[in-house]
Design a protein around this motif. Structure first.
Motif, short mmCIF file in Angstrom:
data_model
loop_
_atom_site.label_atom_id
_atom_site.label_comp_id
_atom_site.label_asym_id
_atom_site.label_seq_id
_atom_site.Cartn_x
_atom_site.Cartn_y
_atom_site.Cartn_z
N VAL A 18 2.72 53.62 -110.48
CA VAL A 18 1.26 53.73 -110.64
C VAL A 18 0.56 52.57 -109.94
O VAL A 18 -0.48 52.75 -109.29
CB VAL A 18 0.90 53.76 -112.13
CG1 VAL A 18 -0.62 53.71 -112.34
CG2 VAL A 18 1.47 55.02 -112.79
N ILE B 237 0.19 53.03 -106.24
CA ILE B 237 -0.92 53.92 -105.93
C ILE B 237 -2.24 53.18 -106.05
O ILE B 237 -3.11 53.27 -105.19
CB ILE B 237 -0.88 55.15 -106.86
CG1 ILE B 237 0.35 56.02 -106.55
CG2 ILE B 237 -2.16 55.98 -106.73
CD1 ILE B 237 0.57 57.14 -107.55
N ARG B 238 -2.39 52.41 -107.12
CA ARG B 238 -3.66 51.72 -107.39
C ARG B 238 -4.00 50.70 -106.31
O ARG B 238 -5.18 50.47 -106.00
CB ARG B 238 -3.56 51.02 -108.75
CG ARG B 238 -4.88 50.44 -109.27
CD ARG B 238 -4.65 49.37 -110.32
NE ARG B 238 -4.07 48.18 -109.73
CZ ARG B 238 -4.80 47.20 -109.18
NH1 ARG B 238 -6.12 47.28 -109.16
NH2 ARG B 238 -4.21 46.15 -108.66
N ASN C 135 -6.62 55.75 -102.87
CA ASN C 135 -5.77 56.57 -103.71
C ASN C 135 -6.15 56.40 -105.18
O ASN C 135 -6.74 55.39 -105.56
CB ASN C 135 -4.30 56.19 -103.54
CG ASN C 135 -3.79 56.43 -102.12
OD1 ASN C 135 -4.37 57.21 -101.38
ND2 ASN C 135 -2.71 55.76 -101.77
N CYS C 136 -5.78 57.37 -106.00
CA CYS C 136 -6.09 57.25 -107.42
C CYS C 136 -5.17 58.18 -108.22
O CYS C 136 -4.94 59.32 -107.82
CB CYS C 136 -7.54 57.62 -107.70
SG CYS C 136 -8.09 57.29 -109.40
N ALA C 137 -4.65 57.68 -109.33
CA ALA C 137 -3.87 58.50 -110.26
C ALA C 137 -4.78 58.96 -111.39
O ALA C 137 -5.61 58.19 -111.89
CB ALA C 137 -2.70 57.70 -110.82
N VAL D 60 0.11 63.88 -115.42
CA VAL D 60 -0.53 63.00 -114.44
C VAL D 60 -0.48 63.67 -113.08
O VAL D 60 0.43 64.46 -112.79
CB VAL D 60 0.15 61.62 -114.42
CG1 VAL D 60 1.58 61.72 -113.94
CG2 VAL D 60 -0.62 60.62 -113.58
N ALA E 199 -2.02 62.72 -108.80
CA ALA E 199 -2.65 61.64 -108.04
C ALA E 199 -3.07 62.09 -106.64
O ALA E 199 -2.49 63.01 -106.07
CB ALA E 199 -1.70 60.44 -107.93
N ILE F 294 -2.84 60.64 -103.00
CA ILE F 294 -2.03 59.64 -102.31
C ILE F 294 -2.17 59.82 -100.80
O ILE F 294 -2.65 60.85 -100.33
CB ILE F 294 -0.54 59.73 -102.72
CG1 ILE F 294 0.04 61.10 -102.33
CG2 ILE F 294 -0.38 59.48 -104.21
CD1 ILE F 294 1.55 61.21 -102.55
N LEU G 234 2.58 62.75 -107.14
CA LEU G 234 2.88 62.31 -108.50
C LEU G 234 2.45 63.39 -109.51
O LEU G 234 1.72 63.14 -110.45
CB LEU G 234 2.20 60.98 -108.82
CG LEU G 234 2.62 60.31 -110.14
CD1 LEU G 234 4.09 59.95 -110.14
CD2 LEU G 234 1.78 59.09 -110.44
#
Length: 273
Positions: free
Chosen positions: A91, A94-95, A100-102, A131, A133, A135, A148
Motif C-alpha cells: 500500500v 502505491i501511496r 496512484n491511489c488505493a 480493496v 487501486a 496504479i 491490487l
C-alpha cells in the motif's frame, strides 16, 4: 584524460517492512498523497462505495479476511504478502506515487449490525469488502491501470467486484464537466494472468476490450501455489517463475459511445442482479 561519465549508482537499501503496531496506532491524519480530486458522489452508488484506503481504519480488518488465504488470493500477482507488514509496504508503494491511489471497497447492502458487519472497519454506510487501486497512472497521457484487486472471500461471487470496478471506471472516464464528474482519462488498463479466467471475464463484462498478450511481464514468487500457475519453465540459475499478461483496456470513445451507459445501468441495479 578524465572519463566523460561516471556511474555513482548504489543499490537501494533492502526493503524494510513497517511495524504494523506503529502504523496502526498513529493518531495523525493519513496523507493519501493523491494528485487528483476525489469525487465521492462518483465513487458511490446504492450498493457500493469507495473511499481512500487508510491503514488505521482498514488494514487490520482487511488482513483478518485476507491473511489466512493470501497465497491463494495473490497467486497471480508479482508479490505475495505473507504478513500484514508486507501488505502495508505494498500500500505504501502505491501511496508514494502521487498519481496512484488505493481504495477501500464498502458493500452498502451489508450493515454493521448485519451478517459480516461486526468489524472495527465497518461504518454506518456499509461493510468493508476489499480493496482496489489505481496504479501506473500517467497524468500527462491521461491513462491509468486498475490493480491490487482483492475482494474478501465472503464477498466473492456477489455484486461487489463488478460494482466497485464500475465505480472506478466512472470516476476515471467521465469528463470533468459531467454529472457526476470524473477525471477525464482517455484509457484505463486491466492486466490478468492468462489462467485467471474470472478476472478476464469480469473485465470483459465491464466493457474492456482484449488487446493481446504481453509475454513474460512479471517474475512471480517462487511459492508452490504460483509455480503451478506459471509456464512451468524456469530460467536456469534464477529464482521465481515467469508470467504472461492478458492486456485489456477501455478508452474514452468507447465509454462515451455506449460503455458508460451500460456501466451506469449496472451501478443502479439491486445487489442480487
Amino acid at each position: 584524460m578524465s572519463p566523460a561519465f561516471v556511474n555513482n549508482f548504489t543499490p537501494p537499501p533492502a526493503t524494510v517492512y513497517p511495524d504494523p503496531d506503529s502504523v496502526l496506532a498513529s493518531k495523525e491524519p493519513y496523507d493519501i498523497n493523491f494528485s487528483f480530486p476525489l469525487h465521492f458522489d462518483t465513487l458511490a452508488c446504492p450498493t457500493v462505495r469507495l473511499t481512500p484506503f487508510v491503514p488505521t481504519l482498514h488494514a487490520r480488518t482487511l488482513w483478518e479476511h485476507v491473511g489466512p488465504r493470501a497465497r491463494e488470493l495473490f497467486r497471480y500477482y508479482p508479490y505475495c504478502p505473507d504478513t500484514l507488514a508486507h501488505f502495508l509496504s505494498v500500500v505504501e508503494n502505491i501511496r508514494r506515487h502521487p498519481d496512484n491511489c488505493a481504495f477501500a471497497i464498502f458493500d452498502r447492502t451489508r450493515r454493521p449490525d448485519g451478517p459480516g458487519g461486526d468489524s472495527p472497519a465497518d461504518s454506518e454506510d456499509g461493510t468493508l469488502a476489499g480493496v482496489m487501486a489505481l496504479i501506473n497512472t500517467s497524468k500527462q497521457h491521461k491513462n491509468t491501470e486498475i490493480g491490487l484487486v482483492v475482494v474478501f472471500p465472503a464477498f466473492q461471487g456477489t455484486h461487489v467486484a463488478r460494482t466497485a470496478l464500475g465505480l472506478l471506471l466512472r470516476y476515471c472516464l467521465q469528463p470533468a464537466a459531467a454529472s457526476p464528474p470524473g477525471l477525464g482519462f482517455r484509457r484505463v488498463r486491466w492486466s490478468a494472468h492468462p489462467h485467471n479466467k474470472a478476472s478476464i471475464k469480469l473485465a470483459k463484462r465491464m466493457c474492456f476490450q482484449e488487446e493481446g498478450v504481453m509475454r513474460w511481464t512479471f517474475c512471480i514468487p517462487n511459492v508452490e501455489e504460483m509455480k503451478r500457475e506459471a509456464h512451468g519453465v524456469k530460467r536456469e540459475g534464477e529464482d521465481g517463475w515467469g508470467r504472461d499478461s492478458v492486456c485489456l483496456a477501455i478508452c474514452w470513445d468507447e465509454w462515451d459511445r455506449s460503455a458508460g451507459y451500460g456501466v451506469e445501468r449496472l451501478l443502479q441495479q439491486p445487489s442480487g442482479q
